[in-house]
Motif scaffolding. Structure first.
Motif, PDB file in Angstrom:
ATOM      1  N   LEU A  30       0.717  -1.433  -0.028  1.00  0.00           N
ATOM      2  CA  LEU A  30       0.264  -0.112   0.183  1.00  0.00           C
ATOM      3  C   LEU A  30       0.839   1.120  -0.033  1.00  0.00           C
ATOM      4  CD1 LEU A  30      -3.217   1.414   0.170  1.00  0.00           C
ATOM      5  CD2 LEU A  30      -2.699   1.322   2.602  1.00  0.00           C
ATOM      6  N   LEU A  31       2.454   1.380   0.894  1.00  0.00           N
ATOM      7  CA  LEU A  31       2.680   2.664   0.748  1.00  0.00           C
ATOM      8  C   LEU A  31       3.715   2.429  -0.184  1.00  0.00           C
ATOM      9  CD1 LEU A  31       3.664   2.330   4.511  1.00  0.00           C
ATOM     10  CD2 LEU A  31       2.282   3.761   3.620  1.00  0.00           C
ATOM     11  N   THR A  32       4.186   1.483  -1.030  1.00  0.00           N
ATOM     12  CA  THR A  32       4.972   1.418  -1.708  1.00  0.00           C
ATOM     13  C   THR A  32       4.647   2.287  -3.454  1.00  0.00           C
ATOM     14  OG1 THR A  32       4.525  -0.541  -2.168  1.00  0.00           O
ATOM     15  CG2 THR A  32       6.904   0.630  -0.949  1.00  0.00           C
ATOM     16  N   THR A  33       2.945   1.143  -3.388  1.00  0.00           N
ATOM     17  CA  THR A  33       2.341   1.299  -5.047  1.00  0.00           C
ATOM     18  C   THR A  33       0.841   2.250  -4.853  1.00  0.00           C
ATOM     19  OG1 THR A  33       0.907  -0.501  -4.073  1.00  0.00           O
ATOM     20  CG2 THR A  33       3.364  -1.095  -5.401  1.00  0.00           C
ATOM     21  N   CYS A  34       0.290   2.625  -4.066  1.00  0.00           N
ATOM     22  CA  CYS A  34      -0.357   3.459  -3.662  1.00  0.00           C
ATOM     23  C   CYS A  34      -0.446   4.859  -3.719  1.00  0.00           C
ATOM     24  CB  CYS A  34      -1.735   2.717  -2.779  1.00  0.00           C
ATOM     25  SG  CYS A  34      -2.668   0.937  -3.701  1.00  0.00           S
ATOM     26  N   LEU A  35       0.313   5.096  -1.823  1.00  0.00           N
ATOM     27  CA  LEU A  35      -0.065   6.040  -1.555  1.00  0.00           C
ATOM     28  C   LEU A  35       1.602   6.918  -2.309  1.00  0.00           C
ATOM     29  CD1 LEU A  35      -0.499   5.368   2.074  1.00  0.00           C
ATOM     30  CD2 LEU A  35      -2.027   6.395   0.249  1.00  0.00           C
ATOM     31  N   ALA A  36       2.198   6.226  -3.005  1.00  0.00           N
ATOM     32  CA  ALA A  36       3.983   6.776  -3.312  1.00  0.00           C
ATOM     33  C   ALA A  36       3.206   7.455  -5.140  1.00  0.00           C
ATOM     34  CB  ALA A  36       4.508   5.698  -4.063  1.00  0.00           C
ATOM     35  N   ASP A  37       2.065   7.268  -5.153  1.00  0.00           N
ATOM     36  CA  ASP A  37       1.530   7.396  -6.482  1.00  0.00           C
ATOM     37  C   ASP A  37       0.338   9.178  -6.673  1.00  0.00           C
ATOM     38  OD1 ASP A  37       1.012   7.934  -9.649  1.00  0.00           O
ATOM     39  OD2 ASP A  37      -1.080   6.701  -9.104  1.00  0.00           O
ATOM     40  N   LYS A  38       1.156  10.302  -7.133  1.00  0.00           N
ATOM     41  CA  LYS A  38       0.668  11.282  -6.842  1.00  0.00           C
ATOM     42  C   LYS A  38      -0.779  10.769  -7.397  1.00  0.00           C
ATOM     43  CE  LYS A  38       0.746  16.823  -7.741  1.00  0.00           C
ATOM     44  NZ  LYS A  38       0.481  16.907  -6.621  1.00  0.00           N
ATOM     45  N   LEU A  39      -1.384  10.792  -8.594  1.00  0.00           N
ATOM     46  CA  LEU A  39      -2.766  10.476  -8.815  1.00  0.00           C
ATOM     47  C   LEU A  39      -3.399  10.406  -7.847  1.00  0.00           C
ATOM     48  CD1 LEU A  39      -2.226  10.355 -12.411  1.00  0.00           C
ATOM     49  CD2 LEU A  39      -2.850  11.795 -11.800  1.00  0.00           C
ATOM     50  N   THR A  40      -2.460   8.656  -6.712  1.00  0.00           N
ATOM     51  CA  THR A  40      -3.984   8.481  -5.991  1.00  0.00           C
ATOM     52  C   THR A  40      -4.323   8.983  -5.027  1.00  0.00           C
ATOM     53  OG1 THR A  40      -2.756   6.026  -7.100  1.00  0.00           O
ATOM     54  CG2 THR A  40      -3.730   5.931  -4.862  1.00  0.00           C
ATOM     55  N   ARG A  41      -3.041   9.574  -4.476  1.00  0.00           N
ATOM     56  CA  ARG A  41      -3.346  10.437  -3.500  1.00  0.00           C
ATOM     57  C   ARG A  41      -4.178  11.373  -3.636  1.00  0.00           C
ATOM     58  NH1 ARG A  41       2.638  11.114  -2.753  1.00  0.00           N
ATOM     59  NH2 ARG A  41       2.720  12.920  -4.331  1.00  0.00           N
ATOM     60  N   ASP A  42      -3.960  11.993  -4.757  1.00  0.00           N
ATOM     61  CA  ASP A  42      -5.045  13.571  -5.217  1.00  0.00           C
ATOM     62  C   ASP A  42      -6.317  13.155  -4.587  1.00  0.00           C
ATOM     63  OD1 ASP A  42      -2.752  15.297  -4.985  1.00  0.00           O
ATOM     64  OD2 ASP A  42      -2.987  15.186  -7.331  1.00  0.00           O
ATOM     65  N   ALA A  43      -6.673  11.538  -5.729  1.00  0.00           N
ATOM     66  CA  ALA A  43      -8.352  11.281  -5.978  1.00  0.00           C
ATOM     67  C   ALA A  43      -8.575  10.868  -4.451  1.00  0.00           C
ATOM     68  CB  ALA A  43      -7.930  10.885  -6.372  1.00  0.00           C
ATOM     69  N   LEU A  44      -7.578  10.216  -3.716  1.00  0.00           N
ATOM     70  CA  LEU A  44      -7.824  10.261  -1.900  1.00  0.00           C
ATOM     71  C   LEU A  44      -8.174  11.143  -0.886  1.00  0.00           C
ATOM     72  CD1 LEU A  44      -8.057   7.465  -0.138  1.00  0.00           C
ATOM     73  CD2 LEU A  44      -5.877   7.962   0.544  1.00  0.00           C
ATOM     74  N   LEU A  45      -7.102  11.893  -1.330  1.00  0.00           N
ATOM     75  CA  LEU A  45      -7.431  13.086  -0.810  1.00  0.00           C
ATOM     76  C   LEU A  45      -9.067  13.926  -1.323  1.00  0.00           C
ATOM     77  CD1 LEU A  45      -4.282  14.752  -0.485  1.00  0.00           C
ATOM     78  CD2 LEU A  45      -5.095  14.011   1.227  1.00  0.00           C
ATOM     79  N   LYS A  46      -9.340  14.207  -1.933  1.00  0.00           N
ATOM     80  CA  LYS A  46     -10.404  14.713  -2.558  1.00  0.00           C
ATOM     81  C   LYS A  46     -11.607  13.499  -2.585  1.00  0.00           C
ATOM     82  CE  LYS A  46     -12.960  15.648  -7.525  1.00  0.00           C
ATOM     83  NZ  LYS A  46     -12.735  15.382  -8.540  1.00  0.00           N
ATOM     84  N   HIS A  47     -11.392  11.817  -2.355  1.00  0.00           N
ATOM     85  CA  HIS A  47     -12.877  11.566  -2.162  1.00  0.00           C
ATOM     86  C   HIS A  47     -12.686  11.472  -0.293  1.00  0.00           C
ATOM     87  CE1 HIS A  47     -15.360   8.081  -1.605  1.00  0.00           C
ATOM     88  NE2 HIS A  47     -14.056   7.748  -0.926  1.00  0.00           N
ATOM     89  N   LEU A  48     -12.235  12.059   0.299  1.00  0.00           N
ATOM     90  CA  LEU A  48     -11.874  12.271   1.955  1.00  0.00           C
ATOM     91  C   LEU A  48     -12.297  13.782   2.539  1.00  0.00           C
ATOM     92  CD1 LEU A  48      -8.300  10.185   2.811  1.00  0.00           C
ATOM     93  CD2 LEU A  48     -10.797   9.612   3.000  1.00  0.00           C
ATOM     94  N   LYS A  49     -12.166  14.441   1.334  1.00  0.00           N
ATOM     95  CA  LYS A  49     -12.959  15.910   1.684  1.00  0.00           C
ATOM     96  C   LYS A  49     -14.058  15.698   1.336  1.00  0.00           C
ATOM     97  CE  LYS A  49      -8.523  18.186   1.152  1.00  0.00           C
ATOM     98  NZ  LYS A  49      -7.638  19.484   0.401  1.00  0.00           N
ATOM     99  N   ARG A  50     -14.630  15.245   0.283  1.00  0.00           N
ATOM    100  CA  ARG A  50     -15.716  14.662   0.526  1.00  0.00           C
ATOM    101  C   ARG A  50     -16.592  14.429   0.839  1.00  0.00           C
ATOM    102  NH1 ARG A  50     -16.998  11.830  -5.438  1.00  0.00           N
ATOM    103  NH2 ARG A  50     -17.037  10.024  -3.853  1.00  0.00           N
TER     104      ARG A  50
END
Length: 69
Positions: A30-50
């Motif tokens: 999870l840390l190396t593949t998902c959270l290291a990718d900028k697009l995934t981080r941005d989508a996750l933050l957008k989802h959490l803020k929504r």
């Protein structure tokens, strides 16, 4: 082999280290593949803020404006 890993204290330590590292394998992935990718981080933050819960002042204002209509 130079060291016998079938029995003894060293074997027990190696087995415990192997078990601990394998138990955290999903977290490492999870840390190396998902959270290291900028697009995934941005989508996750957008989802959490929504999906963030509204504050109490926002809900009171919305309820108050609904009653006035």
């Amino acid at each position: 082999m130079l060291v016998d890993l079938t029995s003894g204290t060293i074997a027990t330590i190696v087995h415990w280290i192997f078990t601990l590292l394998n138990s955290f394998q999903g977290l490492f992935i999870l840390l190396t593949t998902c959270l290291a990718d900028k697009l995934t981080r941005d989508a996750l933050l957008k989802h959490l803020k929504r999906n963030a819960p509204a504050s109490t002042t926002d809900s009171v204002t919305t309820l108050d404006s609904t009653w006035r209509k």
